[in-house]
Every structure is written in C-alpha cells, then in structure tokens.
Design an enzyme around this catalytic site. Structure first.
Site, PDB file in Angstrom:
ATOM      1  N   CYS A  11       0.848  -1.189   0.000  1.00 29.33           N
ATOM      2  CA  CYS A  11       0.000   0.000   0.000  1.00 29.33           C
ATOM      3  C   CYS A  11       0.882   1.238   0.000  1.00 29.33           C
ATOM      4  O   CYS A  11       1.905   1.293   0.681  1.00 29.33           O
ATOM      5  CB  CYS A  11      -0.981  -0.012   1.170  1.00 29.33           C
ATOM      6  N   GLU A  12       0.475   2.196  -0.806  1.00 30.95           N
ATOM      7  CA  GLU A  12       1.317   3.387  -0.957  1.00 30.95           C
ATOM      8  C   GLU A  12       1.217   4.320   0.239  1.00 30.95           C
ATOM      9  O   GLU A  12       1.998   5.249   0.370  1.00 30.95           O
ATOM     10  CB  GLU A  12       0.970   4.131  -2.249  1.00 30.95           C
ATOM     11  N   HIS A  13       0.257   4.096   1.122  1.00 30.73           N
ATOM     12  CA  HIS A  13       0.106   4.980   2.282  1.00 30.73           C
ATOM     13  C   HIS A  13       1.009   4.579   3.443  1.00 30.73           C
ATOM     14  O   HIS A  13       1.410   5.418   4.233  1.00 30.73           O
ATOM     15  CB  HIS A  13      -1.352   4.990   2.756  1.00 30.73           C
ATOM     16  N   HIS A  14       1.283   3.287   3.581  1.00 33.32           N
ATOM     17  CA  HIS A  14       2.051   2.826   4.738  1.00 33.32           C
ATOM     18  C   HIS A  14       3.242   1.932   4.372  1.00 33.32           C
ATOM     19  O   HIS A  14       3.974   1.496   5.249  1.00 33.32           O
ATOM     20  CB  HIS A  14       1.137   2.039   5.692  1.00 33.32           C
ATOM     21  N   GLN A  69      -5.506  -0.489  -3.845  1.00 30.96           N
ATOM     22  CA  GLN A  69      -6.155  -1.627  -4.511  1.00 30.96           C
ATOM     23  C   GLN A  69      -7.061  -1.177  -5.673  1.00 30.96           C
ATOM     24  O   GLN A  69      -7.130  -1.837  -6.708  1.00 30.96           O
ATOM     25  CB  GLN A  69      -6.952  -2.425  -3.476  1.00 30.96           C
ATOM     26  N   HIS A 102      -5.508  -6.132   3.914  1.00 33.23           N
ATOM     27  CA  HIS A 102      -4.508  -5.068   4.019  1.00 33.23           C
ATOM     28  C   HIS A 102      -3.872  -5.082   5.398  1.00 33.23           C
ATOM     29  O   HIS A 102      -4.555  -4.871   6.399  1.00 33.23           O
ATOM     30  CB  HIS A 102      -5.162  -3.707   3.760  1.00 33.23           C
ATOM     31  N   CYS A 115      -2.088  -2.940   6.724  1.00 37.20           N
ATOM     32  CA  CYS A 115      -2.172  -1.641   7.409  1.00 37.20           C
ATOM     33  C   CYS A 115      -3.494  -1.505   8.163  1.00 37.20           C
ATOM     34  O   CYS A 115      -3.589  -0.710   9.102  1.00 37.20           O
ATOM     35  CB  CYS A 115      -1.944  -0.472   6.457  1.00 37.20           C
TER      36      CYS A 115
HETATM   37 ZN    ZN Z   1      -2.128   1.372   4.006  1.00 36.99          ZN
END
Ligand code: ZN
Length: 190
Positions: free
Chosen positions: A81-84, A122, A150, A152
C-alpha cells in the site's frame, strides 16, 4: 517513473538511519545485514516500476476466432500500500471476451504482477490491470475483481483482522451489458 535499478547502498544507508531512529542498534549482530537485505527486498517488491505490460507479455498474443468469455481465476496478488508501505495481498480474477486476440494464460498473471509490484492502492491496481488487458487484446469487454487483506488495517489503524476489501473494474461489454457482467461475477465467486 524510475526505470533504472535503485541504488542498493543508498537504500541500505536510509534503512540504517531508520533503525537508529526507531531506537535500534544497527550494529548488533542480528541487524548487521538487515539494511542490505531490506534494500534487496524492496527492489524486488517494486520491480514493476521497471517493467511494462508489453515487456512481460513478450509477444504472447494469439489470433483467435473464439468469442467466449475467458476467465483466469485466483491469481495470487502481493502488493504494497502506498500509504504505509505495508503489504496487501489476496486474489484477483481477470475475465475478458476476445475480439480476435487472446493472451497466453500465464501472461495474464504476469501482467497482474507488473502492476502489483509497485506502490499501490487496490482500486487503482484493479483499474490498471483492466485497462492493460483491454489495450493489449482489444477485447470487447474486460472485468477484473480483486479481494485483498490489508496489513495496514490488520496490524494498525482499525485492527480488523478479517476485513477483506473487494474492488472491481469493468470495461466495454462488461460495463454495458448486465448479463455479461453477472456471468463474470458469478464465475468469479464460484
Ligand atoms: Zn495502508
């Protein structure tokens, strides 16, 4: 987009700094080789940046007069995931109705990987796969469904261990014709 190989020493040094900032001692025995290992692992996990669908396809597009729905089910997906920068993983189903051209079945999985091995959300991953299949085959319709867990969400944040995120992307006849779409969805969920 970065097309060259990432600089391993530079990533390793950044990871060393990260370990220090997290309160660790990068010189203790168990961590000595960690920065280099992490550099290697992240380079592998993001290798999709250095690939294009055309490359991984390697010419495996074949003429076909068949006009049936082709579905490749249960393709394993591992992405970040690009956020975490934490993994999400699960399964992906890809279907299309050929319009004169089909792709080798194993190549469908390689196209999925080409986009999964990048930093993703996703929703976008699902779309990118659908558009690549549409572009490569000129199919009259394409559908992609993905079910992923996920980390995260599981290890942090809401800490929901059993939540599965489902995304879909439908193009052409899969979007316009409810019967085609429902045939695809029912074949995916069996
Ligand atoms: Zn994430």
């Amino acid at each position: 987009m970065l097309t060259r190989e990432p600089n391993q020493e530079r990533i390793a040094e950044l990871v060393r700094q990260l370990l220090i900032e997290l309160g660790e001692d990068p010189n203790r025995e168990g961590l000595l080789k960690t920065p280099a290992r992490v550099a290697k692992a992240y380079t592998y996990l993001t290798r999709g940046y250095r690939q294009t669908p055309q490359e991984v396809l390697n010419g495996a597009v074949f003429e076909s007069t068949a006009n049936n729905m082709v579905i490749v089910r249960d393709i394993e997906v591992y992405s970040l995931c690009e956020h975490h920068l934490l993994p999400f993983y699960g399964r992906c189903h890809v279907g299309y109705i050929a319009n004169g051209k089909v792709v080798g079945l194993s190549k469908v999985a390689r196209i999925v990987d080409c986009f999964a091995r990048r930093l993703q959300i996703q929703e976008r991953l699902t779309e990118e796969i659908a558009h690549a299949i549409a572009e490569i085959t000129g199919a009259e319709g394409v559908g992609v469904v993905m079910n992923c867990a996920h980390l995260c969400m599981m290890m942090r944040g809401v800490e929901k261990q059993n939540a599965v995120t489902v995304t879909s992307s439908v193009l052409g006849s899969f979007r316009e014709d409810p019967e085609v779409r429902s045939e695809f969805m029912s074949l995916c969920s069996k």
